[in-house]
Write a protein that holds these residues in place. Sequence first.
Motif, PDB file in Angstrom:
ATOM      1  N   LYS A  69       0.810  -1.221   0.000  1.00  0.00           N
ATOM      2  CA  LYS A  69       0.000   0.000   0.000  1.00  0.00           C
ATOM      3  C   LYS A  69       0.847   1.277   0.000  1.00  0.00           C
ATOM      4  N   SER A  70       2.128   1.138   0.320  1.00  0.00           N
ATOM      5  CA  SER A  70       2.994   2.315   0.432  1.00  0.00           C
ATOM      6  C   SER A  70       3.463   2.843  -0.917  1.00  0.00           C
ATOM      7  N   GLN A  71       3.283   2.076  -1.982  1.00  0.00           N
ATOM      8  CA  GLN A  71       3.727   2.473  -3.317  1.00  0.00           C
ATOM      9  C   GLN A  71       2.858   1.767  -4.358  1.00  0.00           C
ATOM     10  N   ASP A  72       2.975   2.180  -5.612  1.00  0.00           N
ATOM     11  CA  ASP A  72       2.081   1.636  -6.652  1.00  0.00           C
ATOM     12  C   ASP A  72       2.836   0.972  -7.804  1.00  0.00           C
ATOM     13  N   LYS A  73       4.077   0.562  -7.548  1.00  0.00           N
ATOM     14  CA  LYS A  73       4.867  -0.051  -8.616  1.00  0.00           C
ATOM     15  C   LYS A  73       5.119  -1.544  -8.411  1.00  0.00           C
ATOM     16  N   VAL A  74       5.004  -1.989  -7.170  1.00  0.00           N
ATOM     17  CA  VAL A  74       5.361  -3.372  -6.846  1.00  0.00           C
ATOM     18  C   VAL A  74       4.281  -3.994  -5.970  1.00  0.00           C
ATOM     19  N   VAL A  75       4.002  -5.273  -6.184  1.00  0.00           N
ATOM     20  CA  VAL A  75       3.149  -6.029  -5.283  1.00  0.00           C
ATOM     21  C   VAL A  75       3.915  -7.280  -4.853  1.00  0.00           C
ATOM     22  N   VAL A  76       4.012  -7.478  -3.553  1.00  0.00           N
ATOM     23  CA  VAL A  76       4.738  -8.621  -3.001  1.00  0.00           C
ATOM     24  C   VAL A  76       3.750  -9.710  -2.631  1.00  0.00           C
ATOM     25  N   LYS A  77       4.045 -10.925  -3.068  1.00  0.00           N
ATOM     26  CA  LYS A  77       3.214 -12.077  -2.744  1.00  0.00           C
ATOM     27  C   LYS A  77       4.016 -13.055  -1.886  1.00  0.00           C
ATOM     28  N   HIS A  78       3.458 -13.364  -0.720  1.00  0.00           N
ATOM     29  CA  HIS A  78       4.151 -14.182   0.271  1.00  0.00           C
ATOM     30  C   HIS A  78       3.817 -15.658   0.111  1.00  0.00           C
ATOM     31  N   THR A  79       4.845 -16.491   0.175  1.00  0.00           N
ATOM     32  CA  THR A  79       4.661 -17.940   0.169  1.00  0.00           C
ATOM     33  C   THR A  79       5.318 -18.518   1.416  1.00  0.00           C
ATOM     34  N   PHE A  80       4.565 -19.269   2.182  1.00  0.00           N
ATOM     35  CA  PHE A  80       5.108 -19.953   3.348  1.00  0.00           C
ATOM     36  C   PHE A  80       5.765 -21.262   2.908  1.00  0.00           C
ATOM     37  N   VAL A  81       7.035 -21.420   3.272  1.00  0.00           N
ATOM     38  CA  VAL A  81       7.768 -22.657   3.008  1.00  0.00           C
ATOM     39  C   VAL A  81       8.248 -23.189   4.354  1.00  0.00           C
ATOM     40  N   PRO A  82       7.908 -24.408   4.739  1.00  0.00           N
ATOM     41  CA  PRO A  82       8.246 -24.901   6.081  1.00  0.00           C
ATOM     42  C   PRO A  82       9.726 -24.806   6.409  1.00  0.00           C
ATOM     43  N   TRP A  83       9.986 -24.619   7.696  1.00  0.00           N
ATOM     44  CA  TRP A  83      11.357 -24.568   8.222  1.00  0.00           C
ATOM     45  C   TRP A  83      12.126 -25.803   7.748  1.00  0.00           C
ATOM     46  N   GLY A  84      13.342 -25.613   7.308  1.00  0.00           N
ATOM     47  CA  GLY A  84      14.162 -26.714   6.802  1.00  0.00           C
ATOM     48  C   GLY A  84      13.996 -26.883   5.311  1.00  0.00           C
ATOM     49  N   ASP A  85      12.757 -26.946   4.852  1.00  0.00           N
ATOM     50  CA  ASP A  85      12.498 -27.090   3.422  1.00  0.00           C
ATOM     51  C   ASP A  85      12.912 -25.853   2.642  1.00  0.00           C
ATOM     52  N   ILE A  86      12.844 -24.705   3.294  1.00  0.00           N
ATOM     53  CA  ILE A  86      13.097 -23.455   2.581  1.00  0.00           C
ATOM     54  C   ILE A  86      14.523 -23.383   2.057  1.00  0.00           C
ATOM     55  N   TRP A  87      15.482 -23.974   2.795  1.00  0.00           N
ATOM     56  CA  TRP A  87      16.884 -23.906   2.370  1.00  0.00           C
ATOM     57  C   TRP A  87      17.083 -24.709   1.078  1.00  0.00           C
ATOM     58  N   THR A  88      16.594 -25.952   1.082  1.00  0.00           N
ATOM     59  CA  THR A  88      16.781 -26.816  -0.083  1.00  0.00           C
ATOM     60  C   THR A  88      15.958 -26.324  -1.275  1.00  0.00           C
ATOM     61  N   LYS A  89      14.754 -25.845  -1.001  1.00  0.00           N
ATOM     62  CA  LYS A  89      13.906 -25.361  -2.082  1.00  0.00           C
ATOM     63  C   LYS A  89      14.515 -24.127  -2.732  1.00  0.00           C
ATOM     64  N   ASN A  90      15.103 -23.261  -1.918  1.00  0.00           N
ATOM     65  CA  ASN A  90      15.723 -22.058  -2.451  1.00  0.00           C
ATOM     66  C   ASN A  90      16.882 -22.407  -3.381  1.00  0.00           C
ATOM     67  N   LEU A  91      17.764 -23.299  -2.937  1.00  0.00           N
ATOM     68  CA  LEU A  91      18.922 -23.663  -3.753  1.00  0.00           C
ATOM     69  C   LEU A  91      18.495 -24.390  -5.029  1.00  0.00           C
ATOM     70  N   ALA A  92      17.453 -25.219  -4.923  1.00  0.00           N
ATOM     71  CA  ALA A  92      16.956 -25.919  -6.105  1.00  0.00           C
ATOM     72  C   ALA A  92      16.366 -24.932  -7.109  1.00  0.00           C
ATOM     73  N   ALA A  93      15.653 -23.923  -6.603  1.00  0.00           N
ATOM     74  CA  ALA A  93      15.046 -22.924  -7.482  1.00  0.00           C
ATOM     75  C   ALA A  93      16.117 -22.065  -8.160  1.00  0.00           C
ATOM     76  N   VAL A  94      17.182 -21.749  -7.430  1.00  0.00           N
ATOM     77  CA  VAL A  94      18.293 -20.993  -8.018  1.00  0.00           C
ATOM     78  C   VAL A  94      18.929 -21.808  -9.141  1.00  0.00           C
ATOM     79  N   ALA A  95      19.169 -23.090  -8.878  1.00  0.00           N
ATOM     80  CA  ALA A  95      19.777 -23.961  -9.880  1.00  0.00           C
ATOM     81  C   ALA A  95      18.899 -24.100 -11.118  1.00  0.00           C
ATOM     82  N   ALA A  96      17.566 -24.065 -10.909  1.00  0.00           N
ATOM     83  CA  ALA A  96      16.630 -24.201 -12.030  1.00  0.00           C
ATOM     84  C   ALA A  96      16.392 -22.887 -12.754  1.00  0.00           C
ATOM     85  N   GLY A  97      16.907 -21.789 -12.191  1.00  0.00           N
ATOM     86  CA  GLY A  97      16.743 -20.485 -12.826  1.00  0.00           C
ATOM     87  C   GLY A  97      15.390 -19.844 -12.586  1.00  0.00           C
TER      88      GLY A  97
END
Length: 434
Positions: free
Chosen positions: A66-94
């Motif tokens: 609401k503070s600006q009109d150029k960006v909208v952030v969408k939040h995704t909950f990723v369980p503790w522990g899974d977030i580390w592996t999912k992040n690295l896998a997503a980086v590797a996949a581009g």
Amino acid sequence: MKKKKTLSLLLSLIMLFSLILAGCSGQNSSGSAEDSGGKVTLKFWSFWGSETRRPVIEKMIDDYNKSQDKVVVKHTFVPWGDIWTKNLAAVAAGNPADVVVTDINDVSHRAKNNQSTDLSQYFDDNMKDRFYPHLWETVLYDGKPYAAPFNTDTRLLYYNKKAFKEAGLDPNKPPTTWKELEEYAKKLDVKKGSTYERIGFYPLWGGYGAPSWMRNADEGKNFLEGNKIAIDTPAKADALSWLADWKKRYGKKTIEKWDAEFANGQTNPFVAEKVAMYTDTGTFYTQIRDSGKDLDFGVAPIPAYKEGGRNWSDGGGFVLEVPKGSKHPKEAADFIKYMTDVKAQKYWAEKNYDNVANKEAAESAAKGMDGQEKMVYQASIDNLKDTQLAPIPIQYPDFMSRINPQIDAVMLGKAKAKDALKKAEADVKKIKRK
């Protein structure tokens, strides 16, 4: 023939109209097309999905949107522990998130492995002034920031004032050295026959483990200081022997019995008033607050190894990072700046009773508290000056796997501290350096 010409003309007009629309949609600062609605959509991943923390982080995101009109952030909950592996896998996949919450102690590893984004081009020179210095230093790699600190913690000594009075101790004078800690613990012990009804203190209960006590004794030095190994040192060996002596004094059976009694975590030994002194983070206060008991307690820094020494403590924390491959790094950096500024950080601190990385926000949050809540929170802030983080060395990423077995051997009475640490240091040196 006329039908074919008409159809051809119609298709040409459709294509031209599509190109015009594409051009009108514009380009974002990273060179990729803006998302629908003329706003850039940022993908934000966090592991804050509890019923207390998720509403807080999503309110902060909503405020940003609401503070600006150029960006909208969408939040995704990723369980503790899974977030580390999912992040690295997503980086590797581009196809990574644009901003991710991750651990502060291994920022340099992801930077070195080209898994995160250099944010120096998006942060100005004043950015570092927001944060406690020891936190900012941890997000740097080759002198450049690859993340921004978000929250942190520190360990304190909690003590039961009622138990102090019963033992004839001044409830306003907690122990300040290891020697006093031992003396106080003996006076606070309550034993009937061979059974302890109350234990004054046991150093390995709570949030301050053997490596923490060893660093406390060794002037705050980690096992690895840059490229220098500092495992087999006289102070660390003395500390490890000291820890083993505590176990001998109470007895193996007593420690194992109490470990089993409180293993499920549903009841805490300090909250249950079975242990008179206890080490844990500032946020441990919420367990005391929510227990329904009117516990009269105080907090103090971790006692110093010797008279005149510093009250070294340990801490950790989490950062906001832009994974490598984000399609909107500039916008992601702007979101990070908002989330680590005073307003957002103060809100997080107040709603979650959590230590935040922004200095001004932390102090401001403390001013709005009172009673025990303020006492513990202010003590946590004050304690950060003597708090050390333990970033994982790039050269020896799995070094603790070589040290922990030797610590265990000493605690089990199978090895002397000096011999165990000598072996641990030799084993660490065998690690193939990266």
